[in-house]
Structure formats: C-alpha cells, structure tokens
Design a protein around this motif. Structure first.
Motif, PDB file in Angstrom:
ATOM      1  N   PHE A 145       0.823  -1.190   0.000  1.00  0.00           N
ATOM      2  CA  PHE A 145       0.000   0.000   0.000  1.00  0.00           C
ATOM      3  C   PHE A 145       0.867   1.253   0.000  1.00  0.00           C
ATOM      4  O   PHE A 145       2.028   1.215   0.323  1.00  0.00           O
ATOM      5  CB  PHE A 145      -0.888   0.037   1.255  1.00  0.00           C
ATOM      6  CG  PHE A 145      -1.676  -1.212   1.465  1.00  0.00           C
ATOM      7  CD1 PHE A 145      -1.306  -2.138   2.418  1.00  0.00           C
ATOM      8  CD2 PHE A 145      -2.780  -1.466   0.676  1.00  0.00           C
ATOM      9  CE1 PHE A 145      -2.033  -3.283   2.608  1.00  0.00           C
ATOM     10  CE2 PHE A 145      -3.499  -2.622   0.863  1.00  0.00           C
ATOM     11  CZ  PHE A 145      -3.126  -3.537   1.824  1.00  0.00           C
ATOM     12  N   GLY A 146       0.267   2.365  -0.345  1.00  0.00           N
ATOM     13  CA  GLY A 146       0.974   3.634  -0.300  1.00  0.00           C
ATOM     14  C   GLY A 146       0.143   4.705  -0.947  1.00  0.00           C
ATOM     15  O   GLY A 146      -0.539   4.452  -1.926  1.00  0.00           O
ATOM     16  N   GLY A 147       0.203   5.911  -0.426  1.00  0.00           N
ATOM     17  CA  GLY A 147      -0.568   7.002  -1.008  1.00  0.00           C
ATOM     18  C   GLY A 147      -1.970   7.041  -0.436  1.00  0.00           C
ATOM     19  O   GLY A 147      -2.383   6.199   0.335  1.00  0.00           O
ATOM     20  N   ALA A 148      -2.722   8.009  -0.876  1.00  0.00           N
ATOM     21  CA  ALA A 148      -4.074   8.200  -0.366  1.00  0.00           C
ATOM     22  C   ALA A 148      -5.083   7.549  -1.271  1.00  0.00           C
ATOM     23  O   ALA A 148      -4.986   7.608  -2.477  1.00  0.00           O
ATOM     24  CB  ALA A 148      -4.376   9.701  -0.260  1.00  0.00           C
ATOM     25  N   VAL A 149      -6.096   6.889  -0.668  1.00  0.00           N
ATOM     26  CA  VAL A 149      -7.095   6.214  -1.477  1.00  0.00           C
ATOM     27  C   VAL A 149      -7.883   7.190  -2.332  1.00  0.00           C
ATOM     28  O   VAL A 149      -8.360   6.855  -3.411  1.00  0.00           O
ATOM     29  CB  VAL A 149      -8.029   5.384  -0.574  1.00  0.00           C
ATOM     30  CG1 VAL A 149      -9.091   6.248   0.051  1.00  0.00           C
ATOM     31  CG2 VAL A 149      -8.684   4.257  -1.366  1.00  0.00           C
ATOM     32  N   ALA A 150      -7.955   8.414  -1.896  1.00  0.00           N
ATOM     33  CA  ALA A 150      -8.687   9.392  -2.696  1.00  0.00           C
ATOM     34  C   ALA A 150      -8.022   9.633  -4.035  1.00  0.00           C
ATOM     35  O   ALA A 150      -8.682   9.981  -5.016  1.00  0.00           O
ATOM     36  CB  ALA A 150      -8.791  10.713  -1.934  1.00  0.00           C
ATOM     37  N   ALA A 151      -6.723   9.425  -4.080  1.00  0.00           N
ATOM     38  CA  ALA A 151      -5.999   9.691  -5.317  1.00  0.00           C
ATOM     39  C   ALA A 151      -6.317   8.683  -6.404  1.00  0.00           C
ATOM     40  O   ALA A 151      -6.012   8.905  -7.561  1.00  0.00           O
ATOM     41  CB  ALA A 151      -4.499   9.697  -5.053  1.00  0.00           C
ATOM     42  N   THR A 152      -6.887   7.531  -6.047  1.00  0.00           N
ATOM     43  CA  THR A 152      -7.175   6.521  -7.046  1.00  0.00           C
ATOM     44  C   THR A 152      -8.417   6.841  -7.847  1.00  0.00           C
ATOM     45  O   THR A 152      -8.659   6.242  -8.882  1.00  0.00           O
ATOM     46  CB  THR A 152      -7.384   5.145  -6.383  1.00  0.00           C
ATOM     47  OG1 THR A 152      -8.583   5.191  -5.591  1.00  0.00           O
ATOM     48  CG2 THR A 152      -6.205   4.769  -5.517  1.00  0.00           C
ATOM     49  N   GLY A 153      -9.252   7.738  -7.354  1.00  0.00           N
ATOM     50  CA  GLY A 153     -10.469   8.058  -8.069  1.00  0.00           C
ATOM     51  C   GLY A 153     -11.524   6.990  -7.958  1.00  0.00           C
ATOM     52  O   GLY A 153     -12.450   6.939  -8.754  1.00  0.00           O
ATOM     53  N   ILE A 154     -11.378   6.076  -6.983  1.00  0.00           N
ATOM     54  CA  ILE A 154     -12.381   5.048  -6.778  1.00  0.00           C
ATOM     55  C   ILE A 154     -12.818   5.058  -5.331  1.00  0.00           C
ATOM     56  O   ILE A 154     -12.148   5.613  -4.454  1.00  0.00           O
ATOM     57  CB  ILE A 154     -11.831   3.645  -7.137  1.00  0.00           C
ATOM     58  CG1 ILE A 154     -10.581   3.311  -6.299  1.00  0.00           C
ATOM     59  CG2 ILE A 154     -11.487   3.553  -8.615  1.00  0.00           C
ATOM     60  CD1 ILE A 154     -10.038   1.932  -6.545  1.00  0.00           C
ATOM     61  N   VAL A 155     -13.952   4.459  -5.077  1.00  0.00           N
ATOM     62  CA  VAL A 155     -14.432   4.324  -3.714  1.00  0.00           C
ATOM     63  C   VAL A 155     -13.791   3.089  -3.129  1.00  0.00           C
ATOM     64  O   VAL A 155     -13.942   1.991  -3.661  1.00  0.00           O
ATOM     65  CB  VAL A 155     -15.966   4.206  -3.686  1.00  0.00           C
ATOM     66  CG1 VAL A 155     -16.461   4.057  -2.263  1.00  0.00           C
ATOM     67  CG2 VAL A 155     -16.586   5.431  -4.333  1.00  0.00           C
ATOM     68  N   GLY A 156     -13.018   3.213  -2.045  1.00  0.00           N
ATOM     69  CA  GLY A 156     -12.228   2.100  -1.564  1.00  0.00           C
ATOM     70  C   GLY A 156     -12.645   1.601  -0.203  1.00  0.00           C
ATOM     71  O   GLY A 156     -13.579   2.089   0.426  1.00  0.00           O
ATOM     72  N   TRP A 173     -18.008  -3.927  -4.898  1.00  0.00           N
ATOM     73  CA  TRP A 173     -17.536  -4.921  -5.861  1.00  0.00           C
ATOM     74  C   TRP A 173     -16.970  -6.149  -5.143  1.00  0.00           C
ATOM     75  O   TRP A 173     -17.210  -7.283  -5.559  1.00  0.00           O
ATOM     76  CB  TRP A 173     -16.473  -4.300  -6.768  1.00  0.00           C
ATOM     77  CG  TRP A 173     -17.039  -3.652  -8.001  1.00  0.00           C
ATOM     78  CD1 TRP A 173     -17.925  -2.632  -8.062  1.00  0.00           C
ATOM     79  CD2 TRP A 173     -16.736  -4.007  -9.353  1.00  0.00           C
ATOM     80  NE1 TRP A 173     -18.199  -2.310  -9.369  1.00  0.00           N
ATOM     81  CE2 TRP A 173     -17.480  -3.132 -10.185  1.00  0.00           C
ATOM     82  CE3 TRP A 173     -15.905  -4.947  -9.950  1.00  0.00           C
ATOM     83  CZ2 TRP A 173     -17.424  -3.205 -11.569  1.00  0.00           C
ATOM     84  CZ3 TRP A 173     -15.840  -5.017 -11.327  1.00  0.00           C
ATOM     85  CH2 TRP A 173     -16.592  -4.152 -12.124  1.00  0.00           C
ATOM     86  N   HIS A 174     -16.223  -5.934  -4.091  1.00  0.00           N
ATOM     87  CA  HIS A 174     -15.677  -7.048  -3.316  1.00  0.00           C
ATOM     88  C   HIS A 174     -16.799  -7.922  -2.771  1.00  0.00           C
ATOM     89  O   HIS A 174     -16.750  -9.160  -2.878  1.00  0.00           O
ATOM     90  CB  HIS A 174     -14.816  -6.502  -2.175  1.00  0.00           C
ATOM     91  CG  HIS A 174     -14.196  -7.561  -1.314  1.00  0.00           C
ATOM     92  ND1 HIS A 174     -14.886  -8.144  -0.261  1.00  0.00           N
ATOM     93  CD2 HIS A 174     -12.968  -8.147  -1.344  1.00  0.00           C
ATOM     94  CE1 HIS A 174     -14.107  -9.032   0.323  1.00  0.00           C
ATOM     95  NE2 HIS A 174     -12.948  -9.047  -0.314  1.00  0.00           N
ATOM     96  N   ASP A 175     -17.811  -7.298  -2.204  1.00  0.00           N
ATOM     97  CA  ASP A 175     -18.916  -8.067  -1.628  1.00  0.00           C
ATOM     98  C   ASP A 175     -19.680  -8.818  -2.705  1.00  0.00           C
ATOM     99  O   ASP A 175     -20.079  -9.975  -2.516  1.00  0.00           O
ATOM    100  CB  ASP A 175     -19.855  -7.137  -0.858  1.00  0.00           C
ATOM    101  CG  ASP A 175     -19.210  -6.571   0.400  1.00  0.00           C
ATOM    102  OD1 ASP A 175     -18.149  -7.091   0.815  1.00  0.00           O
ATOM    103  OD2 ASP A 175     -19.752  -5.604   0.969  1.00  0.00           O
ATOM    104  N   VAL A 215     -16.391   2.594  -9.742  1.00  0.00           N
ATOM    105  CA  VAL A 215     -16.134   1.282  -9.165  1.00  0.00           C
ATOM    106  C   VAL A 215     -16.031   1.443  -7.651  1.00  0.00           C
ATOM    107  O   VAL A 215     -15.035   1.952  -7.129  1.00  0.00           O
ATOM    108  CB  VAL A 215     -14.839   0.665  -9.731  1.00  0.00           C
ATOM    109  CG1 VAL A 215     -14.511  -0.639  -9.016  1.00  0.00           C
ATOM    110  CG2 VAL A 215     -14.970   0.429 -11.238  1.00  0.00           C
ATOM    111  N   ASP A 216     -17.090   1.052  -6.961  1.00  0.00           N
ATOM    112  CA  ASP A 216     -17.098   1.061  -5.500  1.00  0.00           C
ATOM    113  C   ASP A 216     -16.426  -0.235  -5.052  1.00  0.00           C
ATOM    114  O   ASP A 216     -17.012  -1.310  -5.119  1.00  0.00           O
ATOM    115  CB  ASP A 216     -18.536   1.149  -4.993  1.00  0.00           C
ATOM    116  CG  ASP A 216     -18.633   1.228  -3.488  1.00  0.00           C
ATOM    117  OD1 ASP A 216     -17.769   0.647  -2.792  1.00  0.00           O
ATOM    118  OD2 ASP A 216     -19.591   1.849  -2.981  1.00  0.00           O
ATOM    119  N   VAL A 217     -15.180  -0.155  -4.610  1.00  0.00           N
ATOM    120  CA  VAL A 217     -14.377  -1.338  -4.343  1.00  0.00           C
ATOM    121  C   VAL A 217     -15.013  -2.220  -3.268  1.00  0.00           C
ATOM    122  O   VAL A 217     -15.040  -3.449  -3.382  1.00  0.00           O
ATOM    123  CB  VAL A 217     -12.943  -0.931  -3.942  1.00  0.00           C
ATOM    124  CG1 VAL A 217     -12.144  -2.139  -3.493  1.00  0.00           C
ATOM    125  CG2 VAL A 217     -12.253  -0.249  -5.113  1.00  0.00           C
TER     126      VAL A 217
END
Length: 400
Positions: A25-36, A374-376, A369-371
C-alpha cells in the motif's frame, strides 16, 4: 516460441493460502479516483497504486525505482492497468498485466500506457520473455507496438531496452466480419482489402506505418551498433486453434484447452472464449513450478473457461456492473454477450476451485467502481479471497 523441456520439479517455495494474499500500500485512497475500503478490510485488498514491499502481509511505501527482476519473488502478478474499454480516463489506464516467473516477465495484453506502467514497476524491459494478446480490441493492443518502437530501439538512462527476440502470441485473422448490428446504407469498412488482420499482419502493418522513423534511426546510426531494425524485435506466433469448427460465426465452440507455448518457467495453455462478435478471443493459463494463474481475457460466462481454469490457484477475471446505470435492456443484453457481471464472477472462481480471484478490466455503468461493493458482490458464492484490482498493483503469489 517452440515448446521446450517440461517444467522442473517445484523448488521449495511458499505458496500463499486463501487467507494470505500480499499487496503493498501507499498514497491516499482518494488519489485513485475510486471508492475504496476502509482500514478494517485490507487484508486481501490493496487500495492504491503502489508496488512496495514483498514480504507476506507487509504494508509499506513504494520504492522510488520500483523492484528489479532479480529482487522479485518467484511468482508475482502485476496489474499494469485495469480499465475496461478504450476510453481515456484519469483514474485508470488500459488493461495490461505481467506475470513474473523466476525473474522473467510475461506480458498479458498491452492496453493504453502499458509501456509506461511497466517502467514504473522497476522491471527491466530486457526481462520481457513473451507477450500474449487475448484478442485484438484496441483497449488490449494500444501499446503493443510501443514495446518495440520505443522500448526496444534506444536504451533508456539505465541502459535497458527490449532484448530480441520477444515471443508474441496472439490471434490470427478472424476470416470475416459479422453483419453490423445497425442498418446503415453503404456501411463503411476500414481497409476493405484486408479488414480482419491477425497479429502477424497487424505487426507488419505497424512496421510499415512507422517505417520513416525506423529508417531515419537506422541511417543515423548504421546497421550495427545503433538502434536495431524493429522488425527483428518481435517473433510473432499466431495461435493455431484446434479443429473444433470455430469461426467468426461460431466463435467459441466447446473445446479442451490446448498448448500455446512452453519454456523453462511456464507452460501456457489456452481456450476460446465468447466475447460478442470478436474472434478469436482467448483465455490463457500459466502453469509454473510455483503455482498456476489463469487469465480470462474478455469473456461472457464460458464452459471453455471453466475447463481451462479448473484447479487453478489464481483466477484473473474481467467483470462489469450493469446495475444502477439506467441502461436499456438491449444494451444490458449486448454487454452480457461479451462480459461477466461482477455479481456472478465469484461463482466462476468457485467452480474452478481457485484460491483467489483477482478482478481486472473493470467496467461500471453506474459511473464509479465502489471497491467495497464490488468485493462483496464478487464474494457471493465464493469461498476464496477476492481482490478488486487497481493500476500498478503487485500481488505476490509465491515466496522463496
């Protein structure tokens, strides 16, 4: 590349169990442009585009220069890009993956920015052994020729470039085009003299399209000691399909998996999969001394894929979500002729008995893509680990 000797017996490596998949991991999840995910669910899910530490269960920053092949674990999966479709999006780049086996890199599909993303991993271009193309849609081949054109002609600052010959394994010609889906007078046909080139003809045409720059480089530096003739960099093999009655009108008849290539690291088998009007479209399975990895390519639900993936350790599968997008029924039907819904993809992995399911080539008609969601969804009906992939994700599948 021709078949070689059978794989050696497995060395003592540690294969990850269902409950211990590594990602850094690394960086902020907001930077990915997805819901994490939040902090409580990251055991089998990497949240950002990092390529960091390789010890099991680790969570650390990304080395500034990536990780070279000599420092890789014996079996790693790298997701260079995870976007479905040819669109230019800011949050994800085109579909491309790398399987690293004993330090050798096998590239599966070459979507937009694949060469740049490959460089960011820290792997050397010289480590690339073979390239595999599942099919010839633009989002899977946009950066294919760039591996030769800009990755193999002039070495980078580290003195690294593609080392010829790199095996290329991809579809042959479709042999024809299906009638169009819409009525239109004088329907246009691009390159009517040869409208369905396979991998070999496509590569030849690309050689010709970039002839001027190649000829200038060659004349500037001479035929020896300077940039190579790009035509020498790829050793193209169009995949020969067994005689099962397949054609552009019968794209995925029932068949058994068949051998594509074998070397000292991998044994690669394939099968035809249904991807709308596209033919041929392949799924690939890589069997190694450290475990097996199956790539679905673009496909709808497929018994051929079920046979190929049976007993695989890791299933890398495409997925789409058509819920919440207010699509007309005809559009939903059209998409499901080519893709698998994320809500049922876990059942594919369960039938295969896969230890882990890695989702890539992600398309969501709701707009994001709401991670977590999607996982669930992918976990439904599946007892293994689910990883919703993101660009530049590193997944260690076996350790020394």
């Amino acid at each position: 590349m021709p078949p070689s000797e059978p794989l050696p017996p497995p060395p003592p490596t540690a294969r990850l169990s269902r409950r211990s998949v590594l990602s850094a991991f690394g960086g902020a999840v907001a930077a990915t442009g997805i819901v994490g995910f939040g902090s409580g669910s990251a055991g089998a899910q990497s949240l950002t585009g990092s390529l960091g530490s390789g010890s099991l269960g680790s969570s650390g920053g990304t080395p500034p220069d990536g990780i070279p092949s000599a420092q890789r674990e014996p079996l790693e999966l790298l997701l260079l890009g995870t976007l479905a479709g040819p669109m230019v999006e800011r949050t994800r780049v085109g579909i491309a993956s790398v399987l690293v086996v004993n330090g050798a890199a096998y590239v599966i599909d070459c979507g937009r920015s694949a060469v740049t993303q490959y460089g960011l991993t820290g792997l050397e271009l010289a480590a690339i052994s073979d390239i595999f193309l599942t099919h010839l849609h633009a989002d899977h081949i946009a950066d294919y020729y760039n591996f030769a054109l800009i990755g193999g002609v002039v070495a980078n600052a580290a003195g690294d470039k593609l080392v010829a010959p790199v095996g290329v394994h991809g579809p042959g010609s479709a042999g024809g085009l299906r009638p169009p889906n819409v009525d239109y007078p004088d329907f246009p046909v691009v390159a009517p003299q040869s409208p369905t080139p396979g991998t070999a003809e496509m590569t030849q045409r690309l050689d010709e399209a970039y002839a001027y720059t190649s000829n200038i480089f060659l004349r500037d530096n001479g035929p020896t000691g300077g940039p190579p003739d790009p035509r020498t960099l790829f050793d193209v093999h169009e995949i020969v399909i067994p005689d099962v009655g397949a054609s552009y009108t019968n794209t995925s008849p029932a068949m058994d998996p068949f051998l594509v290539m074998e070397d000292q690291n991998v044994r690669v088998t394939a099968t035809l999969v249904p991807h709308g009007p596209v033919f041929p479209a392949f799924a690939f399975r890589f069997d190694t001394a450290h475990g097996s990895v199956t790539f679905s390519g673009d496909t709808s639900l497929s018994e051929n894929l079920d046979r190929l993936a049976l007993g695989t350790d890791t299933l890398v599968h495409e997925a789409i979500n058509v819920r919440g997008g207010n699509l007309p029924p005809a559009m939903i039907e059209h998409n499901l002729e080519s893709h698998v819904e994320v809500q049922v993809v876990g059942q594919v992995a369960e039938r295969a008995g896969a230890e882990r399911l890695v989702l890539t080539h992600l398309g969501d008609y709701s707009g994001v893509v709401d991670v977590r969601q999607w996982h669930d969804w992918a976990q439904e009906g599946y007892g293994g680990d689910v990883i919703v992939g993101h660009d530049l994700q590193r997944i260690v599948l076996a350790t020394r």
